[in-house]
Design a protein around this motif. Structure first.
Motif, short mmCIF file in Angstrom:
data_model
loop_
_atom_site.label_atom_id
_atom_site.label_comp_id
_atom_site.label_asym_id
_atom_site.label_seq_id
_atom_site.Cartn_x
_atom_site.Cartn_y
_atom_site.Cartn_z
N LEU A 195 0.84 -1.20 0.00
CA LEU A 195 0.00 0.00 0.00
C LEU A 195 0.88 1.26 0.00
N LEU A 196 1.88 1.26 0.87
CA LEU A 196 2.75 2.44 0.96
C LEU A 196 3.56 2.62 -0.32
N VAL A 197 4.06 1.51 -0.87
CA VAL A 197 4.83 1.62 -2.11
C VAL A 197 3.95 2.20 -3.23
N GLY A 198 2.74 1.66 -3.35
CA GLY A 198 1.82 2.13 -4.41
C GLY A 198 1.44 3.59 -4.24
N MET A 199 1.06 3.95 -3.01
CA MET A 199 0.65 5.34 -2.77
C MET A 199 1.84 6.30 -2.90
N GLY A 200 3.01 5.82 -2.47
CA GLY A 200 4.21 6.65 -2.62
C GLY A 200 4.54 6.90 -4.07
N LEU A 201 4.39 5.86 -4.89
CA LEU A 201 4.65 6.03 -6.33
C LEU A 201 3.67 7.04 -6.93
N LEU A 202 2.41 6.97 -6.50
CA LEU A 202 1.43 7.95 -6.98
C LEU A 202 1.85 9.36 -6.58
N ASN A 203 2.30 9.49 -5.33
CA ASN A 203 2.70 10.81 -4.83
C ASN A 203 3.88 11.37 -5.62
N VAL A 204 4.87 10.49 -5.88
CA VAL A 204 6.04 10.95 -6.64
C VAL A 204 5.64 11.29 -8.08
N ASN B 78 7.12 15.28 -3.72
CA ASN B 78 8.03 14.22 -4.17
C ASN B 78 8.76 13.59 -3.00
N ILE B 79 9.20 14.43 -2.08
CA ILE B 79 9.95 13.92 -0.92
C ILE B 79 9.04 13.06 -0.05
N LEU B 80 7.81 13.52 0.17
CA LEU B 80 6.87 12.73 0.97
C LEU B 80 6.60 11.39 0.28
N GLY B 81 6.51 11.42 -1.04
CA GLY B 81 6.31 10.18 -1.80
C GLY B 81 7.49 9.23 -1.65
N LEU B 82 8.70 9.78 -1.74
CA LEU B 82 9.89 8.93 -1.59
C LEU B 82 9.96 8.31 -0.20
N LEU B 83 9.65 9.11 0.82
CA LEU B 83 9.66 8.59 2.19
C LEU B 83 8.62 7.49 2.35
N THR B 84 7.47 7.67 1.70
CA THR B 84 6.41 6.66 1.79
C THR B 84 6.83 5.36 1.12
N ILE B 85 7.43 5.47 -0.06
CA ILE B 85 7.88 4.26 -0.76
C ILE B 85 8.92 3.51 0.08
N LEU B 86 9.87 4.27 0.61
CA LEU B 86 10.93 3.63 1.40
C LEU B 86 10.36 2.99 2.66
N SER B 87 9.37 3.65 3.27
CA SER B 87 8.74 3.05 4.46
C SER B 87 8.08 1.72 4.12
N ARG C 284 14.10 13.74 -10.32
CA ARG C 284 14.03 12.46 -11.04
C ARG C 284 15.29 11.64 -10.79
N PHE C 285 16.43 12.33 -10.78
CA PHE C 285 17.71 11.66 -10.49
C PHE C 285 17.65 10.99 -9.11
N VAL C 286 17.24 11.76 -8.11
CA VAL C 286 17.18 11.22 -6.75
C VAL C 286 16.18 10.06 -6.68
N SER C 287 15.01 10.26 -7.28
CA SER C 287 13.96 9.23 -7.20
C SER C 287 14.43 7.94 -7.87
N PHE C 288 14.92 8.03 -9.09
CA PHE C 288 15.29 6.81 -9.81
C PHE C 288 16.44 6.07 -9.13
N GLN C 289 17.40 6.83 -8.61
CA GLN C 289 18.50 6.17 -7.92
C GLN C 289 18.01 5.47 -6.65
N LEU C 290 17.06 6.11 -5.96
CA LEU C 290 16.54 5.49 -4.74
C LEU C 290 15.62 4.30 -5.05
N PHE C 291 14.95 4.35 -6.20
CA PHE C 291 14.08 3.22 -6.57
C PHE C 291 14.90 1.93 -6.75
N GLY C 292 16.15 2.07 -7.15
CA GLY C 292 16.98 0.88 -7.35
C GLY C 292 17.30 0.17 -6.05
#
Lengths: 195, 483
Positions: A125-134, A143-152, B156-164
């Motif tokens: 759920l967090l990965v999916g919603m984070g991807l939507l946010n990003v 974008n940052i909130l989305g990245l934090l959500t995906i990583l969580s 995009r750079f930060v996001s794609f690198q972190l996605f890996g």
């Protein structure tokens, strides 16, 4: 199924939707903080309390960094909303994510035995919603909130299979690093240039 | 003393100090260049895990440092790689004295390289993805320095690198299962897909390459050039480590076929897109995309050839990126923060040396004969041709695209003598450069730049054995891939 895990998943659903559709940055930071509480509960199922607490503390620190930074910009940016219209679209998209998660999570849990179904629900759920946010975010904060959500979300999955202290420390560093990058990108345009 | 302390912790401390000593301004560049050169020299001269005695003094550099229960290990066989990375870094600092990126560059670049070496030394080695992610996050301030807003390419750079990161970490767990039961095809397939996705994000493989031209078009070209030099190099070495460690990967022919297919597509698209760019920064970005495709083709050769060709591509790439980044930094200042061909039309009369340097570097990326890029790329493409002619043909088309890009740049920015044919307006031809920038003909630094560029690209292209004579040393890093 542990009722606490169900509660944590409901919390994650509410907070991730709030992060996606919320317009006020203050409420989004609060949602982020609550989201880390849900993550902590799901990680607690696999990790000892003292190690799981790292997730909570680093997450709240990340939220605090972003919150205080955004607060310092409030006067100059008070009239601006954090995101444009499209709440309906975002709600429909999150509904689709929830449907996919409900379908995929049991399979993931069956495939990777250490991951329980509630953990798989929360993580996906967090990965999916984070991807939507990003993907839908037009500003750094979204974008940052989305990245934090995906990583969580990923950390919930990873906690079930790995208990290394170094990894916990590095992932906490990355959480804080993302928050600091977000804070920096918010304030950098207004700083004195360094040549 | 331990090797990780010397080549990881010490540079990170030096870089941190450099961030606080910004008052030293441009003196930071030569100081850090000397420091990096010293680290490269120690790596070249001093064996690891052996005691050196001189009179009453004895020095021993041990290989392992333990942090939080995990090992950071730099073995004796890793010394050529460490020397290469620090030598390259010292060149970037030396050239930085002339290119003048922002002062955050010195400290941050030093820390980033320290972290990338840490990534190549950590055990379990899959944790490298975490350290690469930290390096990526740290590089943000030098890409978007204070006082300037950032473009979409940075996020995009930060996001794609972190996605890996999640893919690589998760696959570490899967791989233990694959090693235990290699006949479980479903598990092998899933692990393979996760590895492929993780590397695709980290190595900026199509379609996750878009941040490269975007970042190259919006950030300081020198800083972007530095990142595009070190990040793909580290990920390529990390990829070799993957193939070296896992027998099921080495034994699966499909992996190498996939590397060939993806490498060919990336080469073709990188070269073709470079040919149609009107922004020199983006053109350089697509040239790097082409190089990433070549790295994938080199990896696809498997065995000792994969190691040799991967490392053979690196020196030419460093030289071409350095020469191009310095040229773009100079042109950016002269043209008033625009690298569009149209905006540079008149400027180039005052800075022909920068144009020559940039065009030479693009032709080097395109493997023009007699340039330093030809020596490793021609045998690589010839070898690929023997295995998969269509993959080699696609890569050659990409190289043609880059040659077209170089010649097109030369033609577009040609002297006013060609004004009639080019259709340039009188206004653009009369455009004056930024007053603070001295014209090349009267600038001794510009002459020095021209001499070094021509020497490094053309002279080293004539005697490539100077650069490629030591390739066999890198084979020892990957014992399973060696002869």
């Amino acid at each position: 199924m542990n009722p606490l895990s169900i509660l944590a998943n409901l919390l994650l659903l509410g907070t991730s939707v709030a992060l996606l559709v919320g317009r006020q940055w203050r409420w989004r930071i609060v949602a982020l903080a609550l989201q880390y509480l849900g993550v902590f509960i799901l990680v607690l199922a696999a990790w000892p309390l003292e190690l799981a607490a790292v997730k909570l503390v680093s997450g709240w620190m990340a939220g605090t960094v972003l919150g205080f930074t955004r607060l310092s910009l409030a006067d100059a940016d008070a009239s601006q909303r954090e995101q444009s219209a499209g709440v309906g679209f975002r709600l429909v998209a999150s509904g689709l994510v929830v449907l996919v998660v409900l379908g995929v999570a049991p399979g993931l849990s069956a495939w990777a035995a250490p991951i329980s179904v509630p953990q798989a629900w929360g993580a996906l759920l967090l990965v999916g919603m984070g991807l939507l946010n990003v993907g839908l975010g037009v500003r750094s904060l979204a974008n940052i909130l989305g990245l934090l959500t995906i990583l969580s979300g990923f950390e919930i999955l990873y906690a079930a299979i790995e208990t290394s202290t170094l990894v916990a420390g590095l992932l906490a560093t990355i959480h804080l690093g993302i928050a600091l990058v977000g804070a920096y990108l918010l304030v950098a345009p207004g700083m004195d240039p360094i040549e | 003393m331990t090797a990780p302390l010397l080549w990881i912790i010490l540079p990170i401390l030096w870089g941190s100090a450099a961030l606080f000593l910004r008052d030293l301004k441009e003196r930071l560049f030569p100081a850090s260049a000397v420091f990096s050169l010293l680290l490269a020299w120690i790596a070249w001269q001093f064996p690891i895990d052996s005691t050196l005695e001189s009179g009453r003094f004895a020095l021993r550099i041990s290989s392992t440092l333990i942090i939080l229960g995990r090992n950071f290990t730099l073995l004796n066989v890793d010394r050529p790689m460490i020397a290469l990375m620090y030598l390259a870094l010292s060149l970037w600092f030396l050239a930085g004295f002339f290119a003048r990126p922002n002062l955050l560059f010195v400290g941050t670049a030093q820390i980033v390289v320290g972290l990338l070496i840490a990534a190549l030394s950590v055990e379990p080695f899959l944790y490298a993805a975490l350290l690469i992610a930290v390096a990526v996050l740290l590089s943000v301030p030098m890409l978007a320095p204070p006082g300037r807003s950032h473009g979409p390419g940075l996020m995009r750079f930060v996001s794609f690198q972190l996605f890996g990161l999640p893919f690589i970490l998760f696959v570490g767990w899967l791989l233990t299962g694959v090693e235990a039961s290699p006949s479980n095809l479903s598990l092998v397939l899933r692990a393979g897909i996760l590895v492929a996705l993780g590397f695709a994000f980290l190595q900026a493989v199509f379609p996750f390459h878009s941040w490269i031209p975007m970042l190259a078009g919006e950030s300081n070209p020198y800083v972007v050039g530095f990142l595009l030099c070190f990040l793909p190099m580290t990920v390529s070495i990390f990829g070799l480590g993957f193939i070296d460690r896992y027998a099921w990967l080495r034994d699966t022919q499909l992996v190498f076929q996939m590397l060939f297919a993806v490498g060919a597509v990336v080469c073709f698209l990188g070269g073709t897109w470079a040919a149609i760019q009107n922004h020199l920064g983006r053109m350089l970005g697509f040239a790097v995309v082409f190089e990433i495709g070549l790295s994938l083709l080199a990896l696809g050769l498997s065995g000792a050839e994969a190691v040799q060709f991967t490392f053979a591509l690196i020196p030419a790439r460093i030289i071409a990126l350095l020469v191009a980044s310095i040229a773009l930094s100079g042109l950016l200042v002269a043209a008033g923060r625009s690298l569009l061909l149209d905006d540079l039309a008149g400027i180039i009369r005052f800075h022909p040396f920068l144009l020559i340097g940039f065009v030479l570097s693009i032709l080097t990326f395109g493997a023009l004969p007699l340039t330093v890029g030809f020596a490793p790329k021609a045998p690589l493409l010839a070898r690929v041709w023997q295995i998969s002619p269509w993959a080699a043909a696609a890569a050659m088309l990409g190289a043609c695209g880059l040659l077209t890009a170089g010649l097109r740049t030369l033609y577009s920015l040609a002297p006013p003598l060609l004004a009639g044919q080019l259709g340039l307006t009188q206004e653009s031809l009369l455009a004056k450069p930024n007053d603070s920038v001295q014209p090349d003909r009267t600038n001794p630094y510009a002459w020095l730049y021209l001499a070094i560029s021509v020497f490094s690209i053309l002279a080293l292209g004539l005697v490539p054995q100077i650069l490629y004579g030591t390739l066999a040393q890198f084979l020892a890093i990957f014992p399973q891939l060696g002869p």
